[in-house]
Design an enzyme around this catalytic site. Structure first.
Site, mmCIF file in Angstrom:
data_model
loop_
_atom_site.group_PDB
_atom_site.id
_atom_site.type_symbol
_atom_site.label_atom_id
_atom_site.label_comp_id
_atom_site.label_asym_id
_atom_site.label_seq_id
_atom_site.Cartn_x
_atom_site.Cartn_y
_atom_site.Cartn_z
ATOM 1 N N LYS A 42 0.816 -1.192 0.000
ATOM 2 C CA LYS A 42 0.000 0.000 0.000
ATOM 3 C C LYS A 42 0.862 1.258 0.000
ATOM 4 O O LYS A 42 0.400 2.348 -0.237
ATOM 5 C CB LYS A 42 -0.875 0.003 1.261
ATOM 6 C CG LYS A 42 -1.736 -1.232 1.423
ATOM 7 C CD LYS A 42 -2.263 -1.302 2.870
ATOM 8 C CE LYS A 42 -2.719 -2.704 3.147
ATOM 9 N NZ LYS A 42 -2.956 -2.909 4.590
ATOM 10 N N GLU A 97 7.681 2.365 -5.992
ATOM 11 C CA GLU A 97 7.893 1.812 -4.648
ATOM 12 C C GLU A 97 8.038 2.967 -3.660
ATOM 13 O O GLU A 97 8.448 4.075 -4.030
ATOM 14 C CB GLU A 97 9.156 0.923 -4.704
ATOM 15 C CG GLU A 97 9.636 0.325 -3.418
ATOM 16 C CD GLU A 97 8.672 -0.655 -2.754
ATOM 17 O OE1 GLU A 97 7.520 -0.261 -2.512
ATOM 18 O OE2 GLU A 97 9.103 -1.778 -2.429
ATOM 19 N N ASP A 98 7.711 2.704 -2.389
ATOM 20 C CA ASP A 98 7.866 3.766 -1.382
ATOM 21 C C ASP A 98 9.325 3.902 -0.939
ATOM 22 O O ASP A 98 9.847 5.006 -0.816
ATOM 23 C CB ASP A 98 6.937 3.534 -0.174
ATOM 24 C CG ASP A 98 7.058 2.130 0.428
ATOM 25 O OD1 ASP A 98 7.870 1.310 -0.066
ATOM 26 O OD2 ASP A 98 6.338 1.853 1.402
ATOM 27 N N ASP A 101 14.983 -0.640 0.728
ATOM 28 C CA ASP A 101 15.693 -0.828 1.990
ATOM 29 C C ASP A 101 16.734 -1.934 1.754
ATOM 30 O O ASP A 101 17.797 -1.669 1.198
ATOM 31 C CB ASP A 101 14.651 -1.196 3.047
ATOM 32 C CG ASP A 101 15.194 -1.213 4.454
ATOM 33 O OD1 ASP A 101 16.105 -0.442 4.751
ATOM 34 O OD2 ASP A 101 14.689 -2.004 5.287
ATOM 35 N N PHE A 150 14.287 4.622 10.772
ATOM 36 C CA PHE A 150 12.966 4.100 10.414
ATOM 37 C C PHE A 150 12.016 5.274 10.216
ATOM 38 O O PHE A 150 11.786 6.064 11.133
ATOM 39 C CB PHE A 150 12.425 3.144 11.478
ATOM 40 C CG PHE A 150 11.253 2.369 10.959
ATOM 41 C CD1 PHE A 150 11.456 1.276 10.130
ATOM 42 C CD2 PHE A 150 9.958 2.767 11.234
ATOM 43 C CE1 PHE A 150 10.376 0.580 9.600
ATOM 44 C CE2 PHE A 150 8.870 2.072 10.707
ATOM 45 C CZ PHE A 150 9.094 0.985 9.889
HETATM 46 P P1 IMP Z 1 13.146 -4.229 1.273
HETATM 47 O O1 IMP Z 1 12.658 -5.483 0.646
HETATM 48 O O2 IMP Z 1 13.973 -4.508 2.483
HETATM 49 O O3 IMP Z 1 13.830 -3.284 0.318
HETATM 50 O O4 IMP Z 1 11.880 -3.534 1.890
HETATM 51 C C1 IMP Z 1 11.037 -2.729 1.226
HETATM 52 C C2 IMP Z 1 9.790 -2.502 2.065
HETATM 53 O O5 IMP Z 1 10.084 -2.460 3.469
HETATM 54 C C3 IMP Z 1 9.217 -1.156 1.735
HETATM 55 O O6 IMP Z 1 8.316 -1.241 0.662
HETATM 56 C C4 IMP Z 1 8.543 -0.765 3.039
HETATM 57 O O7 IMP Z 1 7.227 -1.260 3.068
HETATM 58 C C5 IMP Z 1 9.344 -1.446 4.124
HETATM 59 N N1 IMP Z 1 10.279 -0.511 4.790
HETATM 60 C C6 IMP Z 1 11.614 -0.486 4.703
HETATM 61 N N2 IMP Z 1 12.139 0.523 5.419
HETATM 62 C C7 IMP Z 1 11.088 1.167 5.977
HETATM 63 C C8 IMP Z 1 10.976 2.325 6.824
HETATM 64 O O8 IMP Z 1 11.948 3.012 7.217
HETATM 65 N N3 IMP Z 1 9.712 2.678 7.186
HETATM 66 C C9 IMP Z 1 8.599 1.998 6.774
HETATM 67 N N4 IMP Z 1 8.669 0.930 5.974
HETATM 68 C C10 IMP Z 1 9.906 0.502 5.580
#
Ligand code: IMP
Length: 179
Positions: A42, A97-98, A101, A150
């Site tokens: 979302k 993507e938001d 990470d 975060f």
């Molecule tokens: P990745 O697979 O580790 O790159 O994670 C991506 C997802 O983790 C993002 O789409 C977010 O939903 C969540 N995420 C990663 N870091 C944060 C943060 O600092 N705040 C909120 N959600 C996060």
């Protein structure tokens, strides 16, 4: 809710300005095609809405949902909760993507979209947290590179809350430590 935000990292105005720049760049780069722009639910919703206002070429909008996180730690394995309900064979795809990470979510989603026959798959992410990367993946378009904090707001959540904040803020540690 606001008491739990330690600091505003990126203001509403800065996001709007950056979305204008990204929209112009994407419109230029995709001017000879009709990209399928896929938002990951979302977290991408506010960013998608702001970005698409600034895309001036023909494009198509779709959404997918994948599960990646519970609390603040990556689950590693990414599950598809809502798949595409159309073909993307031979289409140029842009994932919205938001935040990138660890990069695991994008790696899996890109793999999936190529396996569905996409011609190209690129990524636009509102935020990038490069210090946390565990797989080799970069978004082609990044709104803001941020430190290893975060963050919540403008689509980003902690346990499904704070997505409605109009800015990106740093959540106070006591809100998620031990959660
Ligand atoms: P990745 O697979 O580790 O790159 O994670 C991506 C997802 O983790 C993002 O789409 C977010 O939903 C969540 N995420 C990663 N870091 C944060 C943060 O600092 N705040 C909120 N959600 C996060």
């Amino acid at each position: 809710m606001l008491d739990n935000v330690k600091e505003i990292l990126i203001s509403e105005e800065a996001i709007a300005n950056r979305c204008r720049e990204l929209g112009a760049q994407i419109s230029q780069d995709y001017k000879d095609t009709v990209p399928v722009i896929i938002g990951l639910l979302k977290g991408s919703v506010p960013f998608m809405a702001e970005l698409m206002k600034n895309i001036t070429i023909d494009c198509e909008i779709e959404f997918m949902a994948v599960a990646s996180y519970s609390g603040t730690e990556s689950m590693g394995d990414v599950r598809i909760l809502k798949d595409l309900d159309r073909s993307i064979i031979d289409h140029d795809v842009l994932i919205v993507e938001d935040i990138v990470d660890t990069g695991k979510t994008l790696e899996k989603v890109k793999e999936l979209l190529y396996s569905k026959g996409a011609k190209t798959v690129k990524v636009v992410s509102l935020l990038d947290k490069p210090d946390r990367r565990t797989v080799e993946i970069e978004a082609e378009y990044v709104g803001f590179t941020i430190p290893n904090e975060f963050v919540v707001g403008f689509g980003l959540d902690f346990n499904q809350k704070y997505r409605n904040l109009p800015y990106v803020g740093i959540l106070k540690e006591e809100c998620y430590k031990g959660a």
